[in-house]
Enzyme design. Structure first.
Site, PDB file in Angstrom:
ATOM      1  N   VAL A  16       0.820  -1.217   0.000  1.00 55.97           N
ATOM      2  CA  VAL A  16       0.000   0.000   0.000  1.00 55.97           C
ATOM      3  C   VAL A  16       0.855   1.269   0.000  1.00 55.97           C
ATOM      4  O   VAL A  16       0.327   2.367  -0.158  1.00 55.97           O
ATOM      5  CB  VAL A  16      -0.983   0.060   1.194  1.00 55.97           C
ATOM      6  CG1 VAL A  16      -2.060  -0.993   1.073  1.00 55.97           C
ATOM      7  CG2 VAL A  16      -0.253  -0.033   2.514  1.00 55.97           C
ATOM      8  N   GLY A  17       2.165   1.100   0.217  1.00 52.38           N
ATOM      9  CA  GLY A  17       3.043   2.268   0.197  1.00 52.38           C
ATOM     10  C   GLY A  17       3.657   2.612   1.551  1.00 52.38           C
ATOM     11  O   GLY A  17       4.101   3.746   1.764  1.00 52.38           O
ATOM     12  N   THR A  19       6.582   1.711   2.728  1.00 52.13           N
ATOM     13  CA  THR A  19       7.986   2.099   2.589  1.00 52.13           C
ATOM     14  C   THR A  19       8.089   3.507   2.028  1.00 52.13           C
ATOM     15  O   THR A  19       8.908   4.313   2.491  1.00 52.13           O
ATOM     16  CB  THR A  19       8.748   1.117   1.670  1.00 52.13           C
ATOM     17  OG1 THR A  19       8.532  -0.204   2.158  1.00 52.13           O
ATOM     18  CG2 THR A  19      10.229   1.398   1.666  1.00 52.13           C
ATOM     19  N   LYS A  40      13.146  -1.627  10.254  1.00 51.15           N
ATOM     20  CA  LYS A  40      12.087  -2.508   9.725  1.00 51.15           C
ATOM     21  C   LYS A  40      12.363  -3.875  10.330  1.00 51.15           C
ATOM     22  O   LYS A  40      13.443  -4.435  10.122  1.00 51.15           O
ATOM     23  CB  LYS A  40      12.169  -2.520   8.196  1.00 51.15           C
ATOM     24  CG  LYS A  40      11.373  -3.626   7.542  1.00 51.15           C
ATOM     25  CD  LYS A  40      10.504  -3.168   6.403  1.00 51.15           C
ATOM     26  CE  LYS A  40       9.637  -4.329   5.922  1.00 51.15           C
ATOM     27  NZ  LYS A  40       8.458  -3.915   5.177  1.00 51.15           N
ATOM     28  N   GLY A 115       6.397  -1.258   9.526  1.00 52.09           N
ATOM     29  CA  GLY A 115       5.938  -2.607   9.846  1.00 52.09           C
ATOM     30  C   GLY A 115       6.142  -3.550   8.671  1.00 52.09           C
ATOM     31  O   GLY A 115       6.896  -3.250   7.733  1.00 52.09           O
TER      32      GLY A 115
HETATM   33  N1  ATP Z   1       3.496   7.641  -3.726  1.00 46.15           N
HETATM   34  C1  ATP Z   1       4.102   6.756  -4.531  1.00 46.15           C
HETATM   35  N2  ATP Z   1       4.790   7.177  -5.610  1.00 46.15           N
HETATM   36  C2  ATP Z   1       5.397   6.303  -6.434  1.00 46.15           C
HETATM   37  N3  ATP Z   1       5.374   4.965  -6.265  1.00 46.15           N
HETATM   38  C3  ATP Z   1       4.702   4.475  -5.212  1.00 46.15           C
HETATM   39  C4  ATP Z   1       4.036   5.343  -4.282  1.00 46.15           C
HETATM   40  N4  ATP Z   1       3.468   4.582  -3.340  1.00 46.15           N
HETATM   41  C5  ATP Z   1       3.762   3.312  -3.637  1.00 46.15           C
HETATM   42  N5  ATP Z   1       4.508   3.233  -4.771  1.00 46.15           N
HETATM   43  C6  ATP Z   1       5.005   2.009  -5.424  1.00 46.15           C
HETATM   44  O1  ATP Z   1       4.091   0.958  -5.107  1.00 46.15           O
HETATM   45  C7  ATP Z   1       4.759  -0.219  -4.680  1.00 46.15           C
HETATM   46  C8  ATP Z   1       4.381  -0.541  -3.254  1.00 46.15           C
HETATM   47  O2  ATP Z   1       4.850   0.497  -2.384  1.00 46.15           O
HETATM   48  P1  ATP Z   1       5.669   0.143  -1.062  1.00 46.15           P
HETATM   49  O3  ATP Z   1       6.811  -0.745  -1.382  1.00 46.15           O
HETATM   50  O4  ATP Z   1       5.975   1.427  -0.381  1.00 46.15           O
HETATM   51  O5  ATP Z   1       4.534  -0.682  -0.281  1.00 46.15           O
HETATM   52  P2  ATP Z   1       4.667  -1.387   1.134  1.00 46.15           P
HETATM   53  O6  ATP Z   1       3.357  -1.227   1.805  1.00 46.15           O
HETATM   54  O7  ATP Z   1       5.867  -0.905   1.829  1.00 46.15           O
HETATM   55  O8  ATP Z   1       4.867  -2.911   0.709  1.00 46.15           O
HETATM   56  P3  ATP Z   1       5.436  -4.113   1.626  1.00 46.15           P
HETATM   57  O9  ATP Z   1       4.228  -4.675   2.327  1.00 46.15           O
HETATM   58  O10 ATP Z   1       6.005  -5.043   0.589  1.00 46.15           O
HETATM   59  O11 ATP Z   1       6.468  -3.562   2.560  1.00 46.15           O
HETATM   60  C9  ATP Z   1       6.246   0.067  -4.873  1.00 46.15           C
HETATM   61  O12 ATP Z   1       6.622  -0.408  -6.133  1.00 46.15           O
HETATM   62  C10 ATP Z   1       6.350   1.564  -4.814  1.00 46.15           C
HETATM   63  O13 ATP Z   1       7.435   1.993  -5.535  1.00 46.15           O
HETATM   64 MG    MG Z   2       7.555  -1.939   2.431  1.00 47.72          MG
END
Ligand code: ATP
Ligand code: MG
Length: 221
Positions: A16-17, A19, A40, A115
């Protein structure tokens, strides 16, 4: 947890983003001149392509922490951490996580923790992401996608956080479109109202260019 102030970024699920939001929060603090540590508890899915969570968090925060210092447990399969650990003949030790988080914060002005997956994902058979969030005690940021499903997923996560006694600093809707639909705008209002929570929106970013990212301010930082 005593020491540097911090924030714990969770989400309504995986991808969901978290990171990206954690990276922007870390960047916002670093640009204020703060020395920022990132943490993390476990990274899974190392076998997949792309920048790892610990690498993006390190790059965004200008931290010089090692992979091990940022993420003490790292596994190849894209599975829940309790399963990824078991497949490697390992088990994640909550005490090691608490110590690693506390060690990461030593000497830093602030710490940003991410998380793993959603809020009730098991780190070990008996220890959830939520248990770690409670042990660390930092205010929570909940990341959610702004579209259909956002209200239910976000309110469930909020309820779960508050039931555990955690403060929720903000919900971040991500990525927030340039031209949001009626559903997205309504979701934003409904989450703020029904959840009695601050709601921020983060646009799609050029992840290669942290200097182009907008700041993300929280009441706690
Ligand atoms: N605001 C944003 N701008 C550009 N790309 C984004 C954005 N938000 C998310 N993404 C892209 O969407 C994907 C998922 O985002 P992210 O890795 O942050 O999710 P996460 O919740 O940390 O995932 P995980 O559960 O695997 O840790 C990634 O490829 C990231 O680059
Ligand atoms: Mg992540």
């Amino acid at each position: 947890m005593a020491g540097a102030p911090g924030v714990f970024v969770t989400g309504t699920g995986t991808e969901v983003g978290k990171t990206v939001v954690a990276a922007v929060l870390a960047r916002t603090l670093a640009e204020k001149g703060k020395s920022v540590a990132v943490f993390k508890p476990a990274v899974t899915g190392l076998e997949e392509e792309g920048e790892t969570d610990h690498a993006l968090l390190r790059r965004a925060s200008d931290s010089s922490q090692s992979d091990e210092e940022i993420a003490p447990y790292r596994y190849q399969p894209p599975a829940s951490p309790h399963l990824a650990a078991a497949l490697a003949g390992d088990e994640i030790d909550p005490e090691r996580l608490r110590q690693a988080a506390s060690q990461a914060a030593v000497g830093a002005d602030a710490i940003v923790c991410e998380g793993v997956g959603g809020f009730l994902v098991p780190l070990s058979p008996t220890y959830l992401v939520r248990d770690l969030a409670v042990d660390l005690g930092y205010p929570l940021v909940i990341v959610a996608s702004p579209g259909l499903g956002a209200i239910n997923h976000t309110l469930l996560t909020l309820e779960s956080a508050r039931a555990a006694g955690l403060e929720v600093a903000a919900v971040v809707l991500n990525p927030w479109p340039e031209d949001p639909s009626e559903i997205e705008r309504s979701n934003r209002e409904t989450i703020a109202e029904r959840g009695q929570v601050r709601v921020e929106a983060l646009p799609r970013l050029d992840l290669a260019e942290p200097s182009s990212w907008p700041p993300l301010h929280l009441p706690t930082n």
